[in-house]
Write an enzyme that holds these catalytic residues in place. Structure first.
Site, short mmCIF file in Angstrom:
data_model
loop_
_atom_site.label_atom_id
_atom_site.label_comp_id
_atom_site.label_asym_id
_atom_site.label_seq_id
_atom_site.Cartn_x
_atom_site.Cartn_y
_atom_site.Cartn_z
N LYS A 1 -23.73 52.80 49.48
CA LYS A 1 -23.36 52.03 48.28
C LYS A 1 -24.08 50.68 48.27
O LYS A 1 -24.53 50.23 47.22
CB LYS A 1 -21.85 51.84 48.20
CG LYS A 1 -21.15 53.14 47.81
CD LYS A 1 -19.71 52.98 47.43
CE LYS A 1 -19.20 54.33 46.91
NZ LYS A 1 -17.77 54.43 46.82
N LYS B 1 -17.95 60.75 41.25
CA LYS B 1 -17.51 60.34 39.91
C LYS B 1 -18.25 59.10 39.41
O LYS B 1 -18.32 58.86 38.22
CB LYS B 1 -15.99 60.15 39.86
CG LYS B 1 -15.42 59.11 40.76
CD LYS B 1 -13.91 58.99 40.53
CE LYS B 1 -13.10 59.40 41.72
NZ LYS B 1 -13.33 58.61 42.93
N LYS C 1 -23.85 64.16 47.48
CA LYS C 1 -22.49 64.56 47.10
C LYS C 1 -22.27 64.40 45.58
O LYS C 1 -22.81 63.46 44.99
CB LYS C 1 -21.54 63.65 47.88
CG LYS C 1 -20.09 63.79 47.56
CD LYS C 1 -19.29 62.92 48.49
CE LYS C 1 -18.84 61.67 47.77
NZ LYS C 1 -17.47 61.28 48.00
N1 AQP Z 1 -18.21 66.02 46.11
C1 AQP Z 1 -17.09 66.12 46.80
N2 AQP Z 1 -16.84 67.23 47.51
C2 AQP Z 1 -15.68 67.38 48.20
N3 AQP Z 1 -14.73 66.45 48.23
C3 AQP Z 1 -14.93 65.33 47.53
N4 AQP Z 1 -14.19 64.22 47.33
C4 AQP Z 1 -14.84 63.38 46.53
N5 AQP Z 1 -16.02 63.90 46.16
C5 AQP Z 1 -16.10 65.11 46.77
C6 AQP Z 1 -12.88 64.04 47.93
O1 AQP Z 1 -12.01 63.51 46.93
C7 AQP Z 1 -11.08 62.63 47.56
C8 AQP Z 1 -10.96 61.36 46.81
O2 AQP Z 1 -12.15 60.68 46.88
P1 AQP Z 1 -12.27 59.18 46.40
O3 AQP Z 1 -12.38 59.13 44.96
O4 AQP Z 1 -11.17 58.35 46.94
O5 AQP Z 1 -13.55 58.71 47.14
P2 AQP Z 1 -14.97 59.31 47.15
O6 AQP Z 1 -15.05 60.31 48.26
O7 AQP Z 1 -15.91 58.18 47.24
O8 AQP Z 1 -15.09 60.09 45.78
P3 AQP Z 1 -16.25 60.00 44.70
O9 AQP Z 1 -15.91 60.94 43.60
O10 AQP Z 1 -17.58 60.16 45.36
O11 AQP Z 1 -16.06 58.56 44.16
P4 AQP Z 1 -17.10 57.37 44.05
O12 AQP Z 1 -18.16 57.83 43.13
O13 AQP Z 1 -16.30 56.25 43.51
O14 AQP Z 1 -17.60 57.09 45.44
C9 AQP Z 1 -11.51 62.46 49.01
O15 AQP Z 1 -10.70 63.26 49.84
C10 AQP Z 1 -12.93 62.96 49.00
O16 AQP Z 1 -13.30 63.49 50.24
#
Ligand code: AQP
Length: 340
Positions: free
Chosen positions: A111, A202, A199
């Site tokens: 990030k 969102k 990955k």
């Molecule tokens: N692509 C993914 N595959 C499997 N698991 C995923 N998770 C997120 N993306 C994937 C799981 O969703 C949960 C919540 O995640 P989060 O929103 O708290 O944090 P994150 O992992 O950083 O999710 P994002 O969507 O990638 O958000 P941003 O873009 O804000 O960084 C976790 O259990 C995560 O493993």
């Protein structure tokens, strides 16, 4: 009954990755565990976000939980900032962490690399460095036995265990239970559709990379049809050599609850066009009923949604406040002991 805590950050609209990596797992876990699930709205502040977008994200995520089938009579769902102990313990843990160990977190490195301004100066919000200490507080406040996460979050979980063990040793007291990690081996990581080595996230700026839970049939069809594959036309699970095809197989297997080998066999005599059509079908079948329920909660039953969240916060506050008081008494933050 074992206690489990988990949450999703309100940094954007929920993705299929969030569903398959997290929510789908919660649905199975709620049957046999005491489950606390929150909307991580404080973590949602770690990257710049407009107030209105943040509000909508928080409301929408809460509604997705219930629409996906998380039951308010079984599971305690709340908004993170409704339980003040999270920030308080987060600060205590921040003071017990080292800058070096936070800087080593892969998610921080990824990030922060994207934070280069137009004039090439770098402004990295401190929140993304401190994020894992608040996440550790989210977990340790509840003496959780297990924390179900996607494979991408395991490094943060390891840090949580390190901080818990460090504080238990420093204060020679069992301040925190050291939690176990559960990774859903089948769901693994759902990858970006255009760059399947990354990955699915969102907060990704390229909307073509991501299936959002709110995507309509046409959007799902367009995105999956254009998903990157390779030129071999052989459907095989091989994430190193064939990341795009493997990602589509993972999505299909996770939604249909089949193992990857069975899916490989099912698709063995078919081409990528057929694979994509099948993936589109199972995604749309999954999303359509959920979307109807989520919209109904927001548009017709908002007061019910708020009530569920208040009940969840009341339950979480009881546990969290007791734990925080205990920790504060042991570390000497109050000169008169707080109620245990
Ligand atoms: N692509 C993914 N595959 C499997 N698991 C995923 N998770 C997120 N993306 C994937 C799981 O969703 C949960 C919540 O995640 P989060 O929103 O708290 O944090 P994150 O992992 O950083 O999710 P994002 O969507 O990638 O958000 P941003 O873009 O804000 O960084 C976790 O259990 C995560 O493993």
């Amino acid at each position: 009954m074992a206690r489990i805590i988990s949450g999703i950050t309100s940094t954007g609209k929920l993705t299929l990755g969030n569903y398959l990596g997290a929510i789908n797992n919660f649905l199975k876990l709620q049957e046999k565990h005491e489950l606390l699930i929150f909307v991580a709205n404080l973590h949602g502040l770690t990257l710049p976000i407009k107030a209105q977008a943040l509000k909508e994200n928080i409301r929408d995520i809460a509604a997705w939980y219930f629409a996906a089938g998380i039951m308010p009579n079984k599971t305690h769902i709340f908004i993170q900032s409704d339980v003040l102990a999270h920030t308080q313990l987060g600060y205590v843990l921040l003071c017990n962490s080292y800058v070096g160990e936070l800087e080593r977190m892969t998610q921080y490195k990824d990030k922060s690399q994207k934070m280069t301004n137009q004039n090439k100066t770098i402004s990295i919000p401190t929140g993304i460095l401190a994020y894992p200490t608040l996440m550790a507080a989210d977990i340790l406040l509840y003496d959780a036995d297990f924390v179900p996460v996607g494979i991408d979050q395991t490094q943060h979980l390891e840090l949580t265990k390190t901080l818990a063990t460090r504080m238990n040793n420093t204060y020679k007291t069992q301040l925190f239970k050291v939690p176990k990690i559960i990774v859903d081996q089948q769901a693994q990581k759902i990858m970006s559709l255009q760059d399947p080595t990354k990955k699915m996230s969102k907060s990704d700026d390229n909307l073509k990379n991501t299936i959002f839970l709110s995507d309509n049939k046409q959007e799902v069809t367009d995105k999956i049809t254009k998903a990157v594959t390779d030129s071999e036309n052989i459907i095989k699970f091989d994430p190193q050599r064939k990341p795009g095809v493997s990602n589509l197989l993972t999505i299909y297997a996770s939604i249909t609850n089949k193992n990857i080998k069975t899916c490989e066999q099912y698709f063995s005599n078919h081409n990528y066009g057929f694979l994509k059509k099948e993936v589109i079908k199972v995604i749309n079948n999954l999303l359509e009923p959920m979307q109807k329920k989520q919209q109904a909660l927001i548009n017709e039953k908002l007061s019910q949604l708020v009530e569920y969240l208040q009940q969840g916060a009341a339950f979480a506050n009881k546990i969290a406040t007791k734990k925080l008081n205990f920790v504060e008494n042991i570390i000497g933050i109050n000169f008169i002991e707080k109620e245990k």
